[in-house]
Design a protein around this motif. Structure first.
Motif, PDB file in Angstrom:
ATOM      1  N   GLN A   1      13.560  -3.628  -7.365  1.00  0.00           N
ATOM      2  CA  GLN A   1      13.317  -4.284  -6.080  1.00  0.00           C
ATOM      3  C   GLN A   1      14.502  -3.964  -5.183  1.00  0.00           C
ATOM      4  N   MET A   2      14.241  -3.260  -4.092  1.00  0.00           N
ATOM      5  CA  MET A   2      15.303  -2.770  -3.218  1.00  0.00           C
ATOM      6  C   MET A   2      15.961  -3.925  -2.459  1.00  0.00           C
ATOM      7  N   ASP A   3      17.275  -3.790  -2.229  1.00  0.00           N
ATOM      8  CA  ASP A   3      18.009  -4.787  -1.452  1.00  0.00           C
ATOM      9  C   ASP A   3      17.703  -4.615   0.035  1.00  0.00           C
ATOM     10  N   GLU A   4      17.879  -5.713   0.762  1.00  0.00           N
ATOM     11  CA  GLU A   4      17.708  -5.629   2.208  1.00  0.00           C
ATOM     12  C   GLU A   4      18.928  -4.940   2.825  1.00  0.00           C
ATOM     13  N   ILE A   5      18.696  -4.173   3.868  1.00  0.00           N
ATOM     14  CA  ILE A   5      19.769  -3.415   4.506  1.00  0.00           C
ATOM     15  C   ILE A   5      20.781  -4.370   5.146  1.00  0.00           C
TER      16      ILE A   5
ATOM     17  N   ASN B   1       6.919  -6.859   5.145  1.00  0.00           N
ATOM     18  CA  ASN B   1       8.015  -7.790   5.415  1.00  0.00           C
ATOM     19  C   ASN B   1       8.116  -8.938   4.427  1.00  0.00           C
ATOM     20  N   LEU B   2       7.387  -8.895   3.338  1.00  0.00           N
ATOM     21  CA  LEU B   2       7.347 -10.033   2.419  1.00  0.00           C
ATOM     22  C   LEU B   2       8.720 -10.368   1.850  1.00  0.00           C
ATOM     23  N   LEU B   3       9.539  -9.344   1.550  1.00  0.00           N
ATOM     24  CA  LEU B   3      10.846  -9.582   0.943  1.00  0.00           C
ATOM     25  C   LEU B   3      11.957  -9.720   1.978  1.00  0.00           C
ATOM     26  N   SER B   4      11.640  -9.602   3.236  1.00  0.00           N
ATOM     27  CA  SER B   4      12.658  -9.648   4.283  1.00  0.00           C
ATOM     28  C   SER B   4      13.116 -11.079   4.543  1.00  0.00           C
TER      29      SER B   4
ATOM     30  N   ASN C   1       9.883   6.535 -16.311  1.00  0.00           N
ATOM     31  CA  ASN C   1       9.126   6.275 -15.095  1.00  0.00           C
ATOM     32  C   ASN C   1       9.774   5.122 -14.329  1.00  0.00           C
ATOM     33  N   ILE C   2       9.763   5.221 -13.001  1.00  0.00           N
ATOM     34  CA  ILE C   2      10.441   4.223 -12.178  1.00  0.00           C
ATOM     35  C   ILE C   2       9.634   3.942 -10.928  1.00  0.00           C
ATOM     36  N   ILE C   3       9.635   2.685 -10.508  1.00  0.00           N
ATOM     37  CA  ILE C   3       8.918   2.303  -9.294  1.00  0.00           C
ATOM     38  C   ILE C   3       9.864   1.510  -8.400  1.00  0.00           C
ATOM     39  N   PHE C   4       9.843   1.838  -7.095  1.00  0.00           N
ATOM     40  CA  PHE C   4      10.697   1.171  -6.116  1.00  0.00           C
ATOM     41  C   PHE C   4       9.817   0.319  -5.205  1.00  0.00           C
ATOM     42  N   GLU C   5      10.182  -0.961  -5.051  1.00  0.00           N
ATOM     43  CA  GLU C   5       9.463  -1.837  -4.129  1.00  0.00           C
ATOM     44  C   GLU C   5      10.457  -2.383  -3.119  1.00  0.00           C
TER      45      GLU C   5
END
Length: 505
Positions: free
Chosen positions: A396-400, A361-364, A223-227
């Motif tokens: 946790q996805m990287d910013e573009i 936008n919390l991780l931006s 199982n995998i979750i993307f944030e």
């Protein structure tokens, strides 16, 4: 008394013996054996079909019994077997064959909505059987292993099948090799790898950690979750995950086709594993299965062997999210209704995507978050600790960035997964890593001493539960399989721990 074989689907497919007896008394026609309305009505269809052949009914009482008599039965596919037992009452050579088909009033033989799914489930329990089916599905049915398929268009053809052996041979469908195209043999067993890469990871720019997480997830069905922020590629990764999963066995292909048939979908034999993505407004019964009287199949059963993708995970109702606990843990879903109780397998990957906060936008690093701390807390509190504990990989996805470039393609990742799958099978492992039992974890997830010490340190530092410990070992096992290592190393444990879900809390 004469008999033919048929089958019924209620809480699974059961073989039904259709028996007939002609006794002295007032002429009549009765069907017994817990038959539902659709079977009771077959008496009129059978009479009309036989009359179209100028058949003369004997002046006797006809009784049809569907055995076992304590099993509820439904479906109009019993028509043909009943008509044959009446038409061939004087025949001495009725073979033990399975007969399926609905009769038209003119004697034509038709298929039914769930007939193909019955054949698919039946093939998993019956070997080397002769099957008479409607001509319209005979070619597709010929691809099912274990069966000799004979297609008939009319009741007259079915009667002649038992009276003329040469004609019977002409009705046999040549075995279709549709399901056996492009198979690979691993440890003496045949598997069907996916060669369809319509959605390619090469289209995902950057996001190397997410791709690594998808690769590990595919190897062990974790199982995998993307944030991450909106538009960063969470859904792109989840939708491409199904294209790199391990090859399916022939039984898995048949089972997936059977489940799709129960959902009234076209039941082709597809090397691509199932992918289901219900909307967050979907009802609980549509996702888990149900209905007022009959237990119908739901999304999590249709995703068996593949990927169940929940986009905007936190926007699903709390009841749906919490109800995922048992299917994720036991890999089965039990649906109980008044007239039926059904159990479906649920060995799927739960892939979920969510924003880090309501505004996203919390991780931006470039955009400011407009949410208050209380709003963020309420947003994330929708995911309880027991649910997060069942997630193997958190990404946790990287910013573009303008410098993002493509890397591995789906085809390359699929080859890596296939090699890891072969490595698992060569050590006599039946289940994929995420589905290993406790005893199998002890047998296959063997660590080096320094890896064991690292895991022990993590247990005390991060307060890992017993479930989390087992999941960490399973993920580390998948990483070791990618590297073709017999034992789990310290680096494998550290990488598995880096994907734990503690960051989301």
């Amino acid at each position: 008394m004469k008999s033919l074989l048929c089958a019924s689907y209620t809480d699974g497919v059961r073989v039904v013996q259709v028996e007939s007896v002609f006794t002295r008394g007032l002429p009549g026609f009765s069907i017994v054996g817990l038959a539902n309305t659709s079977i009771k009505e077959s008496a009129e269809r059978v009479k009309a079909a036989l009359s179209s052949l100028n058949f003369s009914f004997a002046a006797q009482k006809i009784t049809i019994n569907l055995s076992p008599s304590d099993l509820p039965k439904n479906g109009s596919h019993f028509d043909l077997a009943i008509a044959l037992l009446i038409a061939l009452q004087k025949s001495q050579n009725l073979e033990k064959v399975f007969v399926f088909g609905e009769l038209g009033l003119d004697g034509s033989v038709k298929s039914t909505a769930n007939l193909f799914s019955i054949l698919l489930f039946l093939s998993q329990n019956v070997r080397d059987a002769k099957i008479i089916v409607p001509k319209e599905i005979s070619f597709k049915a010929s691809a099912i292993p274990n069966f000799e398929i004979y297609g008939v268009s009319t009741l007259a053809d079915a009667i002649r099948f038992f009276e003329d052996s040469e004609f019977a041979s002409s009705l046999r469908e040549q075995k279709s090799d549709e399901i056996l195209k492009d198979v690979v043999e691993i440890c003496g067993k045949k598997y069907l790898p996916n060669r369809n890469f319509a959605l390619d990871f090469k289209d995902v720019l950057g996001q190397e950690r997410a791709k690594r997480g998808c690769l590990i997830s595919a190897v062990g069905m974790h199982n995998i979750i993307f944030e991450g922020s909106p538009g960063c590629g969470k859904s792109m990764c989840a939708k491409r995950l199904v294209h790199i999963l391990p090859p399916q066995s022939l039984d898995e292909v048949l089972n997936a086709a059977a489940y799709r048939s129960l959902n009234m979908q076209d039941s082709d034999f597809n090397a691509l594993r199932p992918f289901r993505s219900p909307h967050h407004t979907s009802t609980k019964s549509s996702i888990f299965g149900g209905g007022s009287n009959v237990a119908k199949i739901g999304e999590i059963a249709l995703a068996n062997g593949g990927v169940l993708f929940f986009d905007e995970f936190v926007h699903f109702s709390k009841q749906i999210i919490e109800s995922l606990r048992e299917p994720l843990e036991d890999h089965k879903i039990h649906i109980a209704r008044v007239n039926s109780k059904v159990t479906y397998d649920t060995k799927f990957i739960l892939a979920a995507a969510l924003n880090p906060c309501p505004c996203g936008n919390l991780l931006s690093k470039n955009l400011s978050c407009r949410c208050t701390p209380n709003e963020i807390k309420q947003y994330k509190s929708r995911l309880s600790e027991p649910i997060l504990d069942r997630i193997d990989l958190y990404v946790q996805m990287d910013e573009i960035s303008p410098s993002d470039k493509p890397s591995l393609s789906s085809k390359q990742m699929s080859e890596l997964v296939l090699n890891a799958f072969k490595f698992q099978k060569e050590r006599s492992q039946d289940e994929l890593n995420a589905n290993l039992s406790d005893s199998e974890v002890a047998k296959f997830c063997v660590t080096y001493d320094d890896a064991k010490a690292t895991l022990d340190t993590a247990v005390s530092r991060f307060s890992l539960s017993q479930r989390s410990i087992k999941k960490t070992l399973k993920v580390a096992r998948s990483i070791a399989d990618l590297e073709q290592n017999e034992k789990i190393s310290k680096q494998n444990i550290l990488e598995a721990l880096s994907f734990r879900t503690r960051e989301i809390l």
